[in-house]
Design an enzyme around this catalytic site. Structure first.
Site, PDB file in Angstrom:
ATOM      1  CG  HIS A   1      11.786   1.555 -16.787  1.00 50.32           C
ATOM      2  ND1 HIS A   1      12.980   2.119 -17.189  1.00 50.32           N
ATOM      3  CD2 HIS A   1      11.769   0.304 -17.315  1.00 50.32           C
ATOM      4  CE1 HIS A   1      13.650   1.246 -17.925  1.00 50.32           C
ATOM      5  NE2 HIS A   1      12.930   0.148 -18.031  1.00 50.32           N
TER       6      HIS A   1
ATOM      7  CG  ASP B   1      15.248  -0.975 -21.282  1.00 43.29           C
ATOM      8  OD1 ASP B   1      14.226  -0.873 -20.577  1.00 43.29           O
ATOM      9  OD2 ASP B   1      16.277  -1.543 -20.893  1.00 43.29           O
TER      10      ASP B   1
ATOM     11  CD  GLU C   1      13.288  -1.790 -14.955  1.00 46.81           C
ATOM     12  OE1 GLU C   1      13.115  -3.013 -15.025  1.00 46.81           O
ATOM     13  OE2 GLU C   1      14.212  -1.197 -15.558  1.00 46.81           O
ATOM     14  CD  GLU C   2      17.157  -0.387 -17.146  1.00 48.81           C
ATOM     15  OE1 GLU C   2      17.547  -1.508 -16.760  1.00 48.81           O
ATOM     16  OE2 GLU C   2      16.626  -0.208 -18.250  1.00 48.81           O
TER      17      GLU C   2
ATOM     18  CG  ASP D   1      10.929  -2.665 -18.888  1.00 54.02           C
ATOM     19  OD1 ASP D   1      11.516  -1.962 -19.735  1.00 54.02           O
ATOM     20  OD2 ASP D   1      11.486  -3.093 -17.850  1.00 54.02           O
TER      21      ASP D   1
ATOM     22  CG  HIS E   1      20.735  -2.564 -20.547  1.00 59.06           C
ATOM     23  ND1 HIS E   1      20.868  -3.421 -19.469  1.00 59.06           N
ATOM     24  CD2 HIS E   1      19.453  -2.107 -20.480  1.00 59.06           C
ATOM     25  CE1 HIS E   1      19.735  -3.470 -18.798  1.00 59.06           C
ATOM     26  NE2 HIS E   1      18.857  -2.679 -19.395  1.00 59.06           N
TER      27      HIS E   1
END
Length: 507
Positions: A324, A336, A370-371, A398, A468
């Protein structure tokens, strides 16, 4: 609110809203499969729950199953091709190329949260870069959530003054402009919150839950705000979902339960959560002031970015490999999931550079949104599910592009026998382990519908250290590891796409 059936054609984002209506116990039980990027640190495989394997869309295979010796012989003929791909990726002219591409991309664009101008720039960047690489590239429109965090801060006022490192959680409401100032109630579990419900009214609830594994611990980030609001809390601060911290907050998506007051929610560091826990244990009064300018704007226009090498014999049949393109609005989104996106592009580049063209189409999809629950993947499925019988294999990376350990695979027993032979071709880089089950938010619906799926398993013990957070930068990445991941991705995708028959489906 439209009633949602999880096993039907649904988006992950709206599933979260539906699940928010469940009891807390059901939420926690259902959370791992809903979040699809499930991962238990220290485990050797990541299991897709059996209850979600019954396909919503049945795919009838018309392929004949070959005998094991025939499969071994056919796949074995690709040994020289696999060695050429590995040589080019790991030792040849393409050495470090995926790393350089990722560095140029993330250094130029930065982070790429859903709905942001940076994400728009990222999509244009990748479209142009893959076009210049000689691939067939197009964009497919997607509507995605648009949440912005605005200015935010948190400060402990009593028993002493201390600034608290924090990040608002995705979809959170904001505070009034002057913020929210209230006494703190610190708990370590939802059960403790229930026991102490009478103490929560008018307070900011701090969740100091210990990290066990991601699927279990992320429940506090996902549902903590609504659980606290039910007992009268005015805001929540959630200990970051990570096993390791250097005073670094980790953000992520959260969901509000329908019919429950929406209160501001943010993550704080492990260190500050534990500090307030100790202060509370010593019977000290804790007061925190929280200011958040978060708001949700109308859905934004975006795109899935698609690049292809068209098959020479069956161009309508597809092997899909993906990562992604969006990220959170902190760090660079290198791990990520910039790495997953880059190795999916790199796999096509390696195959093109060697002058190879498989029987079937190789399609790299760089997902958007995606998130926020696989929004881009869901809309792609809606658009292409009528041709589901032509999807041979769906792949997603991912969980980082660290040292590859093996390939996770979900499919029929007959398909597994084929993949066991394919993975043997990676012996030159010592990656020959085919594990059970595959995962990926964006390919989940395809696998649920019976399409064979694969995901990259890497040495991911450090993944949630940076996940994140501001720490997700190029410093996390290793060029040699990315070369190995690219080689694995390219060999598996090419060989499966070039076999005489598609992978056998479950009957």
């Amino acid at each position: 609110m439209v009633k949602i059936d999880f096993l039907l054609d649904i988006s992950f984002f709206f599933v979260c809203v539906c699940v928010a209506q469940m009891t807390l116990e059901v939420k926690v039980a259902f959370l791992p499969p809903l979040f699809m990027f499930i991962l238990s640190l220290g485990s050797d495989s990541h299991t897709l729950s059996e209850r979600f394997r019954s396909p919503a869309i049945r795919v009838v295979s018309n392929e004949t199953t070959k005998k094991a010796p025939d499969v071994a012989a056919e796949v074995g003929r690709y040994e020289d091709v696999a060695k050429r791909i590995i040589e080019l990726a790991v030792f040849g002219a393409a050495q470090n190329r995926s790393y350089r591409r990722l560095a140029d991309f993330t250094d130029t664009i930065g982070n790429r949260v859903s709905g942001s101008q940076n994400l728009e720039m990222a999509i244009k960047y990748m479209y142009n870069a893959m076009k210049q690489d000689g691939l067939d590239v197009h964009l497919e429109p997607v509507k995605i959530p648009h949440w912005v965090r605005g200015k935010e801060s948190a400060e402990m006022i009593k028993p002493r003054t201390k600034s608290l490192a924090m990040l608002g959680l995705g979809s959170s409401v904001g505070t009034p402009p002057e913020g929210v100032e209230a006494e703190v109630l610190v708990v370590q579990s939802f059960e403790e919150l229930k026991r102490r419900a009478s103490e929560a009214t008018g307070r900011i609830v701090v969740f100091n839950q210990p990290f066990t594994n991601y699927p279990e611990t992320v429940a506090y980030r996902a549902f903590g705000a609504s659980e606290a609001a039910k007992v009268g809390a005015v805001a929540t601060l959630v200990r970051s979902v990570t096993p390791f911290s250097i005073n670094s907050p980790h953000t992520g998506w959260q969901t509000y339960e329908e019919g429950v007051k929406r209160i501001p929610t943010a993550c704080i560091t492990v260190e500050d959560a534990e500090l307030m826990w100790r202060l509370a244990q010593n019977k000290q009064k804790i007061v925190v002031r929280l200011v958040m300018g978060a708001q949700t704007l109308p859905d934004a226009d975006s795109f899935n970015t698609v690049a292809e090498i068209r098959g020479w014999q069956h161009p309508e049949q597809v092997v899909l490999l993906s990562g992604h393109l969006d990220s959170w609005d902190v760090g660079q989104g290198a791990m990520d999931d910039g790495g997953g996106a880059m190795i999916s592009w790199e796999a096509l580049s390696l195959i093109k550079d060697l002058g190879l063209r498989p029987r079937r189409t190789l399609r790299a999809v760089l997902w958007t949104g995606e998130e926020q629950g696989g929004v881009g993947g869901q809309q792609y499925f809606n658009l292409h599910k009528e041709n589901i019988s032509n999807f041979d294999l769906v792949m997603e990376s991912d969980l980082g592009t660290f040292t590859p350990m093996g390939l996770q695979f979900l499919g029929s027993d007959a398909a597994r026998k084929v993949m066991e032979e394919v993975i043997k071709l990676l012996a030159p880089i010592n990656v020959t382990k085919l594990e059970t089950d595959a995962e990926g938010t964006d390919i989940f619906l395809w696998m649920q519908a019976g399409v064979p799926g694969a995901s990259l398993h890497v040495a991911d013990s450090r993944y949630f250290w940076f996940h994140h957070s501001e720490g997700d930068t190029m410093t996390v990445q290793d060029p040699h590891d990315m070369d190995l991941c690219s080689a694995l991705w390219a060999v598996v995708a090419y060989v499966v796409a070039d076999l005489e028959d598609m992978l056998p489906r479950r009957p």
